[in-house]
Motif scaffolding. Structure first.
Motif, short mmCIF file in Angstrom:
data_model
loop_
_atom_site.label_atom_id
_atom_site.label_comp_id
_atom_site.label_asym_id
_atom_site.label_seq_id
_atom_site.Cartn_x
_atom_site.Cartn_y
_atom_site.Cartn_z
N THR A 182 -11.42 3.07 18.72
CA THR A 182 -11.87 1.86 19.40
C THR A 182 -10.66 1.12 19.93
N CYS A 183 -10.87 0.42 21.00
CA CYS A 183 -9.78 -0.37 21.58
C CYS A 183 -9.40 -1.48 20.60
N PRO A 184 -8.10 -1.80 20.52
CA PRO A 184 -7.64 -2.80 19.56
C PRO A 184 -8.06 -4.23 19.95
N PHE A 185 -7.96 -5.12 18.96
CA PHE A 185 -8.23 -6.54 19.16
C PHE A 185 -6.90 -7.28 19.30
N ASP A 186 -6.89 -8.33 20.09
CA ASP A 186 -5.74 -9.23 20.22
C ASP A 186 -6.18 -10.61 19.75
N THR A 205 -6.20 -14.43 20.26
CA THR A 205 -6.03 -15.36 21.37
C THR A 205 -6.44 -16.76 20.91
N PRO A 206 -6.10 -17.81 21.64
CA PRO A 206 -6.56 -19.15 21.28
C PRO A 206 -8.08 -19.25 21.23
N LEU A 207 -8.77 -18.36 21.94
CA LEU A 207 -10.24 -18.36 21.93
C LEU A 207 -10.82 -17.48 20.83
N GLY A 208 -9.98 -16.94 19.97
CA GLY A 208 -10.41 -16.04 18.91
C GLY A 208 -10.05 -14.60 19.25
N PRO A 209 -10.41 -13.66 18.37
CA PRO A 209 -10.08 -12.26 18.64
C PRO A 209 -10.81 -11.74 19.88
N ARG A 210 -10.08 -10.98 20.69
CA ARG A 210 -10.65 -10.36 21.89
C ARG A 210 -10.33 -8.87 21.85
N GLN A 211 -11.38 -8.07 22.00
CA GLN A 211 -11.16 -6.62 22.01
C GLN A 211 -10.77 -6.18 23.41
N ARG A 212 -9.78 -5.31 23.48
CA ARG A 212 -9.42 -4.72 24.76
C ARG A 212 -10.57 -3.83 25.22
N CYS A 269 -6.83 1.47 26.94
CA CYS A 269 -7.49 0.21 26.64
C CYS A 269 -6.68 -0.91 27.29
N VAL A 270 -7.33 -1.74 28.10
CA VAL A 270 -6.65 -2.79 28.86
C VAL A 270 -7.19 -4.16 28.46
N CYS A 271 -6.49 -5.18 28.89
CA CYS A 271 -6.92 -6.54 28.61
C CYS A 271 -8.22 -6.86 29.36
N GLN A 272 -9.03 -7.73 28.76
CA GLN A 272 -10.24 -8.18 29.41
C GLN A 272 -9.89 -9.01 30.64
N PRO A 273 -10.84 -9.17 31.58
CA PRO A 273 -10.57 -10.01 32.74
C PRO A 273 -10.12 -11.40 32.29
N GLU A 274 -9.26 -12.00 33.06
CA GLU A 274 -8.67 -13.31 32.81
C GLU A 274 -7.60 -13.29 31.70
N ALA A 334 5.30 -8.28 25.04
CA ALA A 334 5.21 -7.93 23.62
C ALA A 334 4.07 -6.93 23.34
N GLY A 335 3.25 -6.66 24.39
CA GLY A 335 2.17 -5.69 24.22
C GLY A 335 0.86 -6.30 23.74
N ASN A 336 0.69 -7.61 23.90
CA ASN A 336 -0.55 -8.29 23.52
C ASN A 336 -1.22 -8.83 24.77
N CYS A 337 -2.55 -8.97 24.69
CA CYS A 337 -3.28 -9.59 25.79
C CYS A 337 -3.18 -11.10 25.65
N VAL A 338 -2.77 -11.73 26.73
CA VAL A 338 -2.57 -13.18 26.75
C VAL A 338 -3.41 -13.75 27.88
N GLU A 339 -4.03 -14.92 27.61
CA GLU A 339 -4.87 -15.57 28.62
C GLU A 339 -4.06 -15.98 29.82
#
Length: 186
Positions: A143-147, A149-156, A169-174, A180-185
């Motif tokens: 499964t794609c990893p979770f990051d 975020t200030p809005l809570g965990p977001r799965q890629r 596995c890529v970051c969600q839209p927005e 550092a390899g994390n999804c950031v808003e």
């Protein structure tokens, strides 16, 4: 002399032994009685003294039959089979008449192949088929990893189905991938 009784023909030969002529799908094992062939075997001709195994790649579920059936895609049959055997998980067979498990090919990376599959399906969106190593998974369980975020965990997410590696596995839209390899808003 020849005597017929209930579709069974009895003949006496010169040594006074009883010879039985059975119907198609039956055999006479020397007991003077006609018996139906067992599942996985056939007697295509009348008067058989024994039944023959279905050839590899074919099967017969019923007793007393005169022909065998081709193994369907997603399975194989060894000689004398009374039912097809499913290709094992992680493999598939698009062709019929496979003779043994070697007729089942390896599931391609990024695809799902359960038991008895004739066509690999792509790993569903949000999953991948190989972890970090890239080996194909039988169940697309990566499964794609979770990051965080200030809005809570977001799965890629994946861009579509059939993703092979976790790197797909890529970051969600927005969101964007930081250095550092994390999804950031955004």
């Amino acid at each position: 002399s020849v005597t017929t009784m209930q579709n069974i023909t009895f003949e006496r030969n010169v040594t006074d032994e009883v010879m039985v002529s059975c119907e198609r799908g039956e055999f006479a094992p020397g007991s003077g009685m006609c018996l139906p062939c067992s599942p996985g075997t056939i007697a295509p001709e009348a008067g058989s003294s024994m039944c023959t195994d279905c050839a590899a790649g074919k099967y017969q579920r019923q007793k007393g039959q005169t022909g065998c059936v081709d193994s369907p895609p997603g399975s194989y049959c060894e000689a004398g089979a009374s039912a097809p055997t499913f290709c094992p998980p992680g493999t598939y067979s698009a062709a019929s008449k496979a003779c043994d498990a070697t007729g089942c090919g390896a599931c391609p990376r990024g695809h799902l192949c359960g038991a008895g599959v004739s066509k690999p399906g792509p790993c569903p969106q949000g999953t991948h088929g190989g972890g970090r190593s890239g080996r194909s998974s039988v169940l697309c369980m990566g499964t794609c990893p979770f990051d965080t975020t200030p809005l809570g965990p977001r799965q890629r997410v994946t861009r579509g189905v059939g993703t092979i590696f976790v790197s797909g596995c890529v970051c969600q839209p927005e969101f964007y991938m930081s250095a550092a390899g994390n999804c950031v808003e955004c």
